[in-house]
Design a protein around this motif. Sequence first.
Motif, PDB file in Angstrom:
ATOM      1  N   HIS A 164       0.661  -1.403   0.182  1.00 13.60           N
ATOM      2  CA  HIS A 164      -0.134   0.065  -0.161  1.00 13.60           C
ATOM      3  C   HIS A 164       0.904   1.195   0.037  1.00 13.60           C
ATOM      4  O   HIS A 164       2.043   1.206   0.722  1.00 13.60           O
ATOM      5  CB  HIS A 164      -0.873   0.040   1.308  1.00 13.60           C
ATOM      6  N   TYR A 165       0.413   2.155  -0.707  1.00 10.83           N
ATOM      7  CA  TYR A 165       1.515   3.557  -0.927  1.00 10.83           C
ATOM      8  C   TYR A 165       0.495   4.637  -1.257  1.00 10.83           C
ATOM      9  O   TYR A 165      -0.517   4.454  -1.714  1.00 10.83           O
ATOM     10  CB  TYR A 165       2.321   3.257  -2.493  1.00 10.83           C
ATOM     11  N   VAL A 166       0.692   5.590  -0.594  1.00 20.04           N
ATOM     12  CA  VAL A 166       0.271   7.052  -0.685  1.00 20.04           C
ATOM     13  C   VAL A 166       0.848   7.815  -1.550  1.00 20.04           C
ATOM     14  O   VAL A 166       2.105   7.914  -1.713  1.00 20.04           O
ATOM     15  CB  VAL A 166       0.310   7.878   0.783  1.00 20.04           C
ATOM     16  N   ILE A 167       0.060   8.090  -2.912  1.00 21.01           N
ATOM     17  CA  ILE A 167       0.441   8.889  -3.960  1.00 21.01           C
ATOM     18  C   ILE A 167       0.203  10.264  -3.776  1.00 21.01           C
ATOM     19  O   ILE A 167      -1.174  10.598  -3.512  1.00 21.01           O
ATOM     20  CB  ILE A 167       0.206   8.352  -5.434  1.00 21.01           C
ATOM     21  N   THR A 168       0.943  11.329  -3.990  1.00 21.10           N
ATOM     22  CA  THR A 168       0.860  12.747  -3.741  1.00 21.10           C
ATOM     23  C   THR A 168       0.935  13.451  -5.295  1.00 21.10           C
ATOM     24  O   THR A 168       1.968  13.208  -5.753  1.00 21.10           O
ATOM     25  CB  THR A 168       1.581  13.509  -2.795  1.00 21.10           C
ATOM     26  N   PHE A 169      -0.049  14.245  -5.766  1.00 21.06           N
ATOM     27  CA  PHE A 169       0.098  15.064  -6.832  1.00 21.06           C
ATOM     28  C   PHE A 169       0.568  16.540  -6.513  1.00 21.06           C
ATOM     29  O   PHE A 169      -0.058  17.138  -5.909  1.00 21.06           O
ATOM     30  CB  PHE A 169      -1.231  15.221  -7.768  1.00 21.06           C
ATOM     31  N   ASP A 170       1.800  16.688  -6.955  1.00 19.85           N
ATOM     32  CA  ASP A 170       2.441  18.063  -6.408  1.00 19.85           C
ATOM     33  C   ASP A 170       3.116  18.864  -7.525  1.00 19.85           C
ATOM     34  O   ASP A 170       4.214  18.548  -8.030  1.00 19.85           O
ATOM     35  CB  ASP A 170       3.401  17.660  -5.291  1.00 19.85           C
ATOM     36  N   PRO A 171       2.063  19.816  -8.114  1.00 19.88           N
ATOM     37  CA  PRO A 171       1.145  20.440  -7.742  1.00 19.88           C
ATOM     38  C   PRO A 171      -0.167  19.398  -7.859  1.00 19.88           C
ATOM     39  O   PRO A 171      -0.273  18.671  -8.869  1.00 19.88           O
ATOM     40  CB  PRO A 171       1.003  21.952  -8.352  1.00 19.88           C
ATOM     41  N   PRO A 172      -1.319  19.834  -7.302  1.00 14.91           N
ATOM     42  CA  PRO A 172      -2.656  19.008  -7.465  1.00 14.91           C
ATOM     43  C   PRO A 172      -3.092  19.367  -8.917  1.00 14.91           C
ATOM     44  O   PRO A 172      -2.942  20.507  -9.261  1.00 14.91           O
ATOM     45  CB  PRO A 172      -3.258  19.583  -6.330  1.00 14.91           C
TER      46      PRO A 172
END
Length: 225
Positions: A164-172
């Motif tokens: 399980h992995y948390v993916i972040t869009f930066d910038p959103p």
Amino acid sequence: MRGSFWQFSSVALLSMLIGQNLRTGTPPAEAASKDVFGSPQVAVSSYRNQKGSFILWADGHISKVDSPDTVVSALSDCLDAPEVPQVTRDNSKPQGSPNVPVGVYQNATATYVLFADGSTKKPKGDAAAPSSNPTVRRAMMDGFTFTVNGDSSLKMRGAGTPGHYVITFDPPFASTPSVTVSSAAVPHIAGIMPGTLSESGCTVWTSDTGGRFYNEVFCLTAVGE
């Protein structure tokens, strides 16, 4: 009365000196590049972003296409954009004006105005909204080391349990994108945890076909505005 040879020679030399001085006198004054401004009646280009369609004018002001006489951003409203790499100045070469726009640059974060000297600044309000064109972000993600090989706007970290992995869009993204994931290990599979996908990120899982979760290398593609 006839003049002597020396008299004629003196007159000729004097004439040459006067002519040379006239040709090589004080050069005409030239305006510094920073003193050059464009006309408010000359359109440079038009562009579209997430807030509408706009016209960029030669004096740096911006108006909307459907109300071209209403200024939504003026040259004085433009702010420096340190997030965009700026050109290195070579002062030994002719310089463009920092007050005359020549076009726009757009990305998933904002719209910027490009000036004749190569500088980039951010206009005011709706004129600076992000591009309306879909943006594709893709990367190969290593679930063992939590590293990303690809688009640097995609970040990842462990979610606390294997696979399980948390993916972040930066910038959103401006709105929730379309996201697909696939495991690099065959016949393992990957997917997005229900209810976790938003404009700022999601949680991804990887497992074998029997439902056992394992850390894996997987590919993620996000498409949106």
